[in-house]
Design a protein around this motif. Structure first.
Motif, PDB file in Angstrom:
ATOM      1  N   ALA A   5       1.002  -1.204  -0.092  1.00 41.93           N
ATOM      2  CA  ALA A   5       0.126  -0.137   0.018  1.00 41.93           C
ATOM      3  C   ALA A   5       0.913   1.244   0.058  1.00 41.93           C
ATOM      4  N   SER A   6       0.592   2.296  -0.665  1.00 38.67           N
ATOM      5  CA  SER A   6       0.995   3.406  -0.556  1.00 38.67           C
ATOM      6  C   SER A   6       0.053   4.753  -0.917  1.00 38.67           C
ATOM      7  N   GLY A   7       0.494   5.878  -0.748  1.00 34.61           N
ATOM      8  CA  GLY A   7      -0.012   6.956  -0.736  1.00 34.61           C
ATOM      9  C   GLY A   7      -0.863   8.180   0.331  1.00 34.61           C
ATOM     10  N   GLY A   8      -0.538   7.527   1.253  1.00 39.01           N
ATOM     11  CA  GLY A   8      -1.063   8.299   2.525  1.00 39.01           C
ATOM     12  C   GLY A   8      -0.119   9.463   2.698  1.00 39.01           C
ATOM     13  N   GLY A   9      -0.612  10.354   3.614  1.00 41.18           N
ATOM     14  CA  GLY A   9      -0.083  11.508   4.041  1.00 41.18           C
ATOM     15  C   GLY A   9      -0.745  12.484   4.921  1.00 41.18           C
ATOM     16  N   LEU A  10      -0.388  13.786   4.960  1.00 45.94           N
ATOM     17  CA  LEU A  10      -0.993  14.692   5.788  1.00 45.94           C
ATOM     18  C   LEU A  10      -1.714  15.710   4.850  1.00 45.94           C
ATOM     19  N   VAL A  11      -2.832  15.885   4.904  1.00 45.62           N
ATOM     20  CA  VAL A  11      -3.848  16.704   4.492  1.00 45.62           C
ATOM     21  C   VAL A  11      -4.734  17.399   5.254  1.00 45.62           C
ATOM     22  N   GLN A  12      -5.418  18.413   4.673  1.00 46.50           N
ATOM     23  CA  GLN A  12      -6.312  19.129   5.463  1.00 46.50           C
ATOM     24  C   GLN A  12      -7.845  18.636   5.099  1.00 46.50           C
ATOM     25  N   ALA A  13      -8.652  19.073   6.197  1.00 41.29           N
ATOM     26  CA  ALA A  13     -10.066  18.699   5.840  1.00 41.29           C
ATOM     27  C   ALA A  13     -10.477  19.279   4.651  1.00 41.29           C
ATOM     28  N   GLY A  14     -11.332  18.349   3.893  1.00 42.95           N
ATOM     29  CA  GLY A  14     -11.795  18.764   2.691  1.00 42.95           C
ATOM     30  C   GLY A  14     -10.889  18.468   1.431  1.00 42.95           C
ATOM     31  N   ASP A  15      -9.637  18.053   1.810  1.00 44.19           N
ATOM     32  CA  ASP A  15      -8.559  17.717   0.571  1.00 44.19           C
ATOM     33  C   ASP A  15      -9.214  16.227   0.106  1.00 44.19           C
ATOM     34  N   GLN A  81      -9.852   6.165  -3.677  1.00 45.47           N
ATOM     35  CA  GLN A  81      -9.912   7.549  -3.830  1.00 45.47           C
ATOM     36  C   GLN A  81     -10.776   8.402  -2.847  1.00 45.47           C
ATOM     37  N   MET A  82     -10.116   9.009  -2.207  1.00 48.70           N
ATOM     38  CA  MET A  82     -10.798   9.801  -0.982  1.00 48.70           C
ATOM     39  C   MET A  82     -10.992  11.103  -0.961  1.00 48.70           C
ATOM     40  N   ASN A  83     -12.364  11.483  -1.229  1.00 49.26           N
ATOM     41  CA  ASN A  83     -12.719  12.982  -1.339  1.00 49.26           C
ATOM     42  C   ASN A  83     -13.308  13.506  -0.029  1.00 49.26           C
ATOM     43  N   SER A  84     -13.277  14.865   0.007  1.00 51.32           N
ATOM     44  CA  SER A  84     -13.985  15.585   1.142  1.00 51.32           C
ATOM     45  C   SER A  84     -13.378  14.953   2.588  1.00 51.32           C
ATOM     46  N   LEU A  85     -12.180  14.780   2.832  1.00 59.38           N
ATOM     47  CA  LEU A  85     -11.728  14.014   3.856  1.00 59.38           C
ATOM     48  C   LEU A  85     -12.092  14.920   4.957  1.00 59.38           C
ATOM     49  N   LYS A  86     -12.214  14.153   6.286  1.00 55.88           N
ATOM     50  CA  LYS A  86     -12.617  14.878   7.388  1.00 55.88           C
ATOM     51  C   LYS A  86     -11.552  14.211   8.662  1.00 55.88           C
ATOM     52  N   PRO A  87     -11.438  15.077   9.572  1.00 55.18           N
ATOM     53  CA  PRO A  87     -10.564  14.596  10.750  1.00 55.18           C
ATOM     54  C   PRO A  87     -10.354  13.275  11.149  1.00 55.18           C
ATOM     55  N   GLU A  88     -11.941  12.717  11.210  1.00 57.08           N
ATOM     56  CA  GLU A  88     -12.122  11.586  11.459  1.00 57.08           C
ATOM     57  C   GLU A  88     -11.843  10.412  10.603  1.00 57.08           C
ATOM     58  N   ASP A  89     -11.185  10.558   9.621  1.00 59.59           N
ATOM     59  CA  ASP A  89     -10.873   9.814   8.758  1.00 59.59           C
ATOM     60  C   ASP A  89      -9.456   9.338   8.870  1.00 59.59           C
ATOM     61  N   THR A  90      -8.660   9.982   9.670  1.00 66.74           N
ATOM     62  CA  THR A  90      -7.298   9.754  10.195  1.00 66.74           C
ATOM     63  C   THR A  90      -7.045   8.606  10.792  1.00 66.74           C
ATOM     64  N   ALA A  91      -6.397   7.863  10.158  1.00 65.45           N
ATOM     65  CA  ALA A  91      -5.858   6.353  10.642  1.00 65.45           C
ATOM     66  C   ALA A  91      -4.766   5.571   9.783  1.00 65.45           C
ATOM     67  N   GLY A 116       0.462  -0.816   6.493  1.00 65.29           N
ATOM     68  CA  GLY A 116      -0.255   0.167   6.385  1.00 65.29           C
ATOM     69  C   GLY A 116       0.356   1.628   5.886  1.00 65.29           C
ATOM     70  N   THR A 117      -0.618   2.469   5.507  1.00 65.29           N
ATOM     71  CA  THR A 117      -0.057   3.626   4.956  1.00 65.29           C
ATOM     72  C   THR A 117      -1.090   4.729   5.797  1.00 65.29           C
ATOM     73  N   LEU A 118      -0.117   5.697   6.517  1.00 62.24           N
ATOM     74  CA  LEU A 118      -0.993   6.742   7.588  1.00 62.24           C
ATOM     75  C   LEU A 118      -1.571   7.806   6.710  1.00 62.24           C
ATOM     76  N   VAL A 119      -2.954   7.930   7.085  1.00 60.38           N
ATOM     77  CA  VAL A 119      -3.463   9.300   6.461  1.00 60.38           C
ATOM     78  C   VAL A 119      -3.912   9.944   7.661  1.00 60.38           C
ATOM     79  N   THR A 120      -3.374  11.236   7.512  1.00 61.98           N
ATOM     80  CA  THR A 120      -3.692  12.187   8.643  1.00 61.98           C
ATOM     81  C   THR A 120      -4.498  13.529   8.161  1.00 61.98           C
ATOM     82  N   VAL A 121      -5.455  13.839   8.622  1.00 61.82           N
ATOM     83  CA  VAL A 121      -6.676  14.856   8.111  1.00 61.82           C
ATOM     84  C   VAL A 121      -6.502  15.846   9.377  1.00 61.82           C
ATOM     85  N   SER A 122      -6.039  17.116   9.214  1.00 58.33           N
ATOM     86  CA  SER A 122      -6.085  18.145  10.076  1.00 58.33           C
ATOM     87  C   SER A 122      -7.326  18.948   9.733  1.00 58.33           C
ATOM     88  N   SER A 123      -7.650  19.568  10.837  1.00 60.03           N
ATOM     89  CA  SER A 123      -8.763  20.438  10.997  1.00 60.03           C
ATOM     90  C   SER A 123      -8.621  21.828  10.563  1.00 60.03           C
TER      91      SER A 123
END
Length: 123
Positions: A5-15, A81-91, A116-123
């Protein structure tokens, strides 16, 4: 079968973010694939699942309408494909594979896992 798996990262809410899972090994196209996620202190949960042909999909209610699972059997890849990401999607997000047919929600039904690949969504 081996999964990467790949593609995780740090994004903002809505990204948006796109995860990929490279599938290798014998008869990899015969596997039904799934994406799970595990947030800190929580159990691993099924996010989306796609049948080996790609014609059947399933989504958890929490991601329905925002996430799309797909696969390219010619390239042996499965994407989320993950759109409209929310902080609760962090995992930490995991791809998983099974030969068993059906919507299998329990992680115990999937004998093959990628790292695993870490996805962090900041508010």
């Amino acid at each position: 079968v081996q999964l990467q798996a790949s593609g995780g990262g740090l994004v903002q809410a809505g990204d948006s973010l796109r995860l990929s899972c490279a599938v290798s090994g014998r008869a990899s196209r015969n596997y039904n694939m799934a994406w799970f996620r595990q947030a800190p202190g929580k159990e691993r949960e099924l996010v989306a699942r796609i049948s080996r042909s790609g014609s059947g999909t399933y989504y958890a209610d929490s991601v329905k309408g925002r996430f799309t699972v797909s696969r390219d059997n010619a390239k042996n890849t499965v994407s989320l494909q993950m759109n409209s990401l929310k902080p609760e999607d962090t995992a930490v997000y995991y791809c998983a594979a099974t030969l068993v047919v059906g919507v299998l929600i329990q992680s115990e039904n999937y004998p093959h896992w990628g790292q695993g690949t870490l996805v962090t969504v900041s508010s």
